[in-house]
Motif scaffolding. Structure first.
Motif, PDB file in Angstrom:
ATOM      1  N   GLY A 330      29.476  29.889  53.576  1.00 31.93           N
ATOM      2  CA  GLY A 330      29.295  30.211  52.169  1.00 31.93           C
ATOM      3  C   GLY A 330      30.071  31.405  51.672  1.00 31.93           C
ATOM      4  N   VAL A 331      30.766  32.113  52.557  1.00 32.76           N
ATOM      5  CA  VAL A 331      31.630  33.208  52.123  1.00 32.76           C
ATOM      6  C   VAL A 331      32.920  32.621  51.545  1.00 32.76           C
ATOM      7  CG1 VAL A 331      33.051  35.162  52.880  1.00 32.76           C
ATOM      8  CG2 VAL A 331      30.713  34.899  53.743  1.00 32.76           C
ATOM      9  N   THR A 332      33.336  33.109  50.363  1.00 31.73           N
ATOM     10  CA  THR A 332      34.568  32.648  49.730  1.00 31.73           C
ATOM     11  C   THR A 332      35.650  33.708  49.917  1.00 31.73           C
ATOM     12  OG1 THR A 332      33.375  31.351  48.070  1.00 31.73           O
ATOM     13  CG2 THR A 332      35.643  31.948  47.560  1.00 31.73           C
ATOM     14  N   VAL A 333      36.797  33.283  50.448  1.00 31.96           N
ATOM     15  CA  VAL A 333      37.923  34.189  50.683  1.00 31.96           C
ATOM     16  C   VAL A 333      39.040  33.839  49.706  1.00 31.96           C
ATOM     17  CG1 VAL A 333      39.642  35.001  52.345  1.00 31.96           C
ATOM     18  CG2 VAL A 333      37.328  34.402  53.122  1.00 31.96           C
ATOM     19  N   VAL A 334      39.488  34.830  48.941  1.00 34.55           N
ATOM     20  CA  VAL A 334      40.577  34.653  47.979  1.00 34.55           C
ATOM     21  C   VAL A 334      41.796  35.390  48.533  1.00 34.55           C
ATOM     22  CG1 VAL A 334      41.317  34.912  45.591  1.00 34.55           C
ATOM     23  CG2 VAL A 334      38.888  34.604  46.111  1.00 34.55           C
ATOM     24  N   ASN A 335      42.740  34.631  49.078  1.00 35.98           N
ATOM     25  CA  ASN A 335      43.941  35.211  49.678  1.00 35.98           C
ATOM     26  C   ASN A 335      45.037  35.272  48.617  1.00 35.98           C
ATOM     27  OD1 ASN A 335      46.148  35.962  51.178  1.00 35.98           O
ATOM     28  ND2 ASN A 335      45.855  34.450  52.791  1.00 35.98           N
ATOM     29  N   ASP A 336      45.237  36.458  48.051  1.00 29.82           N
ATOM     30  CA  ASP A 336      46.295  36.685  47.061  1.00 29.82           C
ATOM     31  C   ASP A 336      47.239  37.754  47.589  1.00 29.82           C
ATOM     32  OD1 ASP A 336      47.500  36.082  44.594  1.00 29.82           O
ATOM     33  OD2 ASP A 336      46.531  37.763  43.607  1.00 29.82           O
ATOM     34  N   ALA A 337      47.495  37.679  48.903  1.00 23.97           N
ATOM     35  CA  ALA A 337      48.168  38.775  49.596  1.00 23.97           C
ATOM     36  C   ALA A 337      49.677  38.652  49.628  1.00 23.97           C
ATOM     37  CB  ALA A 337      47.638  38.873  51.025  1.00 23.97           C
ATOM     38  N   TYR A 338      50.269  37.701  48.899  1.00 24.82           N
ATOM     39  CA  TYR A 338      51.724  37.556  48.999  1.00 24.82           C
ATOM     40  C   TYR A 338      52.443  38.765  48.415  1.00 24.82           C
ATOM     41  CZ  TYR A 338      56.343  35.607  49.197  1.00 24.82           C
ATOM     42  OH  TYR A 338      57.667  35.417  49.495  1.00 24.82           O
ATOM     43  N   ASN A 339      51.930  39.277  47.291  1.00 30.41           N
ATOM     44  CA  ASN A 339      52.582  40.434  46.679  1.00 30.41           C
ATOM     45  C   ASN A 339      51.633  41.062  45.679  1.00 30.41           C
ATOM     46  OD1 ASN A 339      54.607  42.312  46.343  1.00 30.41           O
ATOM     47  ND2 ASN A 339      56.206  40.791  46.006  1.00 30.41           N
ATOM     48  N   ALA A 340      52.019  42.229  45.152  1.00 28.27           N
ATOM     49  CA  ALA A 340      51.149  42.906  44.193  1.00 28.27           C
ATOM     50  C   ALA A 340      51.936  43.887  43.350  1.00 28.27           C
ATOM     51  CB  ALA A 340      50.016  43.647  44.917  1.00 28.27           C
ATOM     52  N   ASN A 341      51.564  43.979  42.080  1.00 33.92           N
ATOM     53  CA  ASN A 341      52.026  45.018  41.176  1.00 33.92           C
ATOM     54  C   ASN A 341      50.843  45.338  40.273  1.00 33.92           C
ATOM     55  OD1 ASN A 341      52.118  43.179  38.805  1.00 33.92           O
ATOM     56  ND2 ASN A 341      53.845  42.252  39.890  1.00 33.92           N
ATOM     57  N   PRO A 342      50.907  46.370  39.459  1.00 34.07           N
ATOM     58  CA  PRO A 342      49.725  46.739  38.669  1.00 34.07           C
ATOM     59  C   PRO A 342      49.173  45.605  37.816  1.00 34.07           C
ATOM     60  CG  PRO A 342      51.289  48.538  38.645  1.00 34.07           C
ATOM     61  CD  PRO A 342      51.974  47.393  39.341  1.00 34.07           C
ATOM     62  N   GLU A 343      50.044  44.818  37.193  1.00 37.00           N
ATOM     63  CA  GLU A 343      49.558  43.737  36.323  1.00 37.00           C
ATOM     64  C   GLU A 343      48.868  42.642  37.130  1.00 37.00           C
ATOM     65  OE1 GLU A 343      52.280  46.254  34.402  1.00 37.00           O
ATOM     66  OE2 GLU A 343      52.753  44.994  36.142  1.00 37.00           O
ATOM     67  N   SER A 344      49.486  42.219  38.227  1.00 40.82           N
ATOM     68  CA  SER A 344      48.881  41.138  39.009  1.00 40.82           C
ATOM     69  C   SER A 344      47.630  41.618  39.737  1.00 40.82           C
ATOM     70  CB  SER A 344      49.888  40.569  39.997  1.00 40.82           C
ATOM     71  OG  SER A 344      50.216  41.508  41.008  1.00 40.82           O
ATOM     72  N   MET A 345      47.591  42.893  40.114  1.00 39.74           N
ATOM     73  CA  MET A 345      46.413  43.436  40.780  1.00 39.74           C
ATOM     74  C   MET A 345      45.218  43.437  39.821  1.00 39.74           C
ATOM     75  SD  MET A 345      45.695  44.763  43.879  1.00 39.74           S
ATOM     76  CE  MET A 345      46.796  45.927  44.675  1.00 39.74           C
ATOM     77  N   LYS A 346      45.453  43.861  38.600  1.00 42.23           N
ATOM     78  CA  LYS A 346      44.368  43.880  37.613  1.00 42.23           C
ATOM     79  C   LYS A 346      43.911  42.470  37.268  1.00 42.23           C
ATOM     80  CE  LYS A 346      46.103  48.256  35.808  1.00 42.23           C
ATOM     81  NZ  LYS A 346      46.903  48.918  34.742  1.00 42.23           N
ATOM     82  N   ALA A 347      44.849  41.530  37.175  1.00 41.86           N
ATOM     83  CA  ALA A 347      44.489  40.140  36.886  1.00 41.86           C
ATOM     84  C   ALA A 347      43.645  39.569  38.017  1.00 41.86           C
ATOM     85  CB  ALA A 347      45.744  39.305  36.681  1.00 41.86           C
ATOM     86  N   ALA A 348      44.005  39.869  39.253  1.00 41.11           N
ATOM     87  CA  ALA A 348      43.245  39.363  40.394  1.00 41.11           C
ATOM     88  C   ALA A 348      41.834  39.941  40.427  1.00 41.11           C
ATOM     89  CB  ALA A 348      43.983  39.691  41.690  1.00 41.11           C
TER      90      ALA A 348
END
Length: 471
Positions: A330-348
């Motif tokens: 039942g644990v949900t893992v959201v893997n958004d680890a390909y890259n990051a910048n301030p805009e995409s980090m806040k959206a995630a």
């Protein structure tokens, strides 16, 4: 690629043939830079890198069936030798694209390029055969390699274009001249290299400058909600189509909401009609991406209903980008680890908050690279946002930048337990393994260099008591 003889290729790239007994032999397979991908009829491009020199694999690829090697020196097997392998690859791409007559769609932006490219491709391929950039191979090597996968049957060629400085996109558009150009946004990605958002806008706008005029079918798709992008309308002779949530946008969204799972739903409006969309992707930031894709598809002749259906069925084609997996426990893992910048980090983070209503949420975050003098402030802001969104716990992973993330959360918080700083990925895994419980949602995100995908993978292996089910 369209079939070309070795003699034709040598002429196109300005090279000399070496050890080729019959220059009428044709390249009928793919153009590749990885020796493991070489096969019958392929052309192997030998790049000399810092660690590996492709020339050392020349005999191996010919044994595997490659017709020849594109090289910077003779290699003892059939080869076309040129002074500059990268320039030769670009020249070959330009020649092939010029012969095909496909409609070339190019896109750029500080955030969301790959997700939007995947959406555009999934929409357009409902209309006709479409070739598009795999993953984020959007530079001076990946882009021509992608273009060379197009064939006579290809109707649409969708290419993502990245830039790390002024002139980069101008160079790429010279290799593959677009008919339709899309600029998503101007944000903070690589701001340390560019020096400021105005310089980023200058670089991204090179795409619309390269478009043909409106009377020749050129179309510039611009984000009406981003002032720096909207201002690019003055830099092009192409037809301008605006997308966004602004009332002035030609393609816009109304009644935007998120489902209980955090998936966006909205009413899509285009000049040809309106239709409802409920996406399979996660996070409200995908609304803008979907509108951009819809604007491209509308310009290329698709109806609102066709576009809405395609957007509602589209999934994520590129790994580690809001890749949502529910463990058997039942644990949900959201893997958004390909890259990051301030805009995409806040959206995630906003997507995590939407997905985690009524559940415990964890944000496992690492540094955002290439922010220059803005680094401290941007990491601090992300940490503070995590607390404002009521994320249950921020786990900041790594060195100085991670410490700034944690400090921002600590200063914004009220009881001191909203965040923790750990030294590395293994420490994050150990912490999560001991504290996660069924129903929790975990977001993992950082710049690519941090390698936080290992955290997501470890969590999925931990929970794989049965078969892991991806959503």
């Amino acid at each position: 690629m369209i079939a070309l003889s070795l003699a034709e290729i040598a002429e196109v790239v300005g090279g000399q043939t070496h050890d080729i007994p019959d220059s009428s032999v044709r390249v009928t397979g793919p153009v590749v830079r990885d020796s493991r991908e070489a096969g019958p009829g392929s052309l192997f491009v030998a790049f000399a890198g810092e660690r590996v020199d492709g020339h050392d694999f020349a005999a191996q690829v010919v044994e595997a069936g490659a017709a020849a090697v594109l090289a910077s020196r003779p290699v003892g097997v059939p080869a076309i030798v040129v002074a500059d392998v990268q320039a030769a690859l670009g020249a070959l791409a330009r020649h092939v694209v010029g012969r095909l007559g496909t409609t070339l769609v190019a896109l750029t932006g500080s955030a969301g390029k790959t997700s939007t490219k995947d959406l555009i491709a999934q929409v357009l391929r409902r209309k006709a055969p479409t070739v598009f950039t795999p993953g984020s191979l959007n530079n001076e090597i990946g882009l021509p390699l992608t273009a060379l996968t197009a064939t006579e049957e290809t109707k649409f060629l969708v290419l993502e274009m990245g830039a790390r400085g002024i002139g980069h996109i101008r160079y790429l558009t010279g290799l593959t001249p677009p008919k339709v150009g899309l600029v998503l946004n101007v944000g903070s990605a690589h701001i340390g290299e560019f020096g400021g958002r105005e310089q980023i806008a200058e670089a991204k706008g090179e795409l619309v400058e390269a478009l043909p005029p409106a009377e020749e079918g050129g179309a510039a798709i611009l984000n009406a909600d981003d002032p720096l992008v909207r201002a690019m309308a003055s830099r092009t002779k192409a037809k301008v189509i605006l997308f966004g949530e602004s009332d002035e946008a030609d393609v816009r969204a109304e009644n935007v909401r998120l489902t209980d799972n955090g998936q966006p739903s909205f009413r899509l409006h285009t000049p040809s009609g309106a239709s409802d969309v409920t996406m399979r992707l996660y996070g409200e930031h995908h609304v803008s991406n979907a509108l951009a894709a819809a604007a491209v598809a509308h310009e290329l002749g698709m109806s609102a209903d066709e576009i809405a259906t395609a957007l509602s069925e589209a999934g994520s084609l590129s790994r580690w980008r809001m890749e949502v997996t529910e463990r058997p426990d039942g644990v949900t893992v959201v893997n958004d680890a390909y890259n990051a910048n301030p805009e995409s980090m806040k959206a995630a983070l906003r997507a995590l908050a939407a997905m985690g209503k009524g559940r415990r949420t964890w944000a496992v975050l690492g540094k955002m690279a290439e922010l220059g003098d803005e680094a401290l402030a941007e990491h601090d802001a992300v940490g503070r946002l995590a607390v404002r969104l009521n994320v249950s716990k921020l786990v900041a992973v790594g060195g100085r930048e991670a410490a700034w993330l944690q400090l921002g959360a600590y200063n914004e918080g009220s009881w001191g337990e909203e965040s923790v700083h750990v030294s590395d990925a293994q420490a994050a895994v150990d912490l999560l393994r001991s504290e996660l419980r069924p129903g929790d949602v975990v977001l993992v995100k950082a710049s690519r260099s941090v390698g936080l995908e290992s955290v997501a993978q470890a969590l999925l292996e931990t929970g794989a008591e049965g078969e892991v089910s991806a959503r």
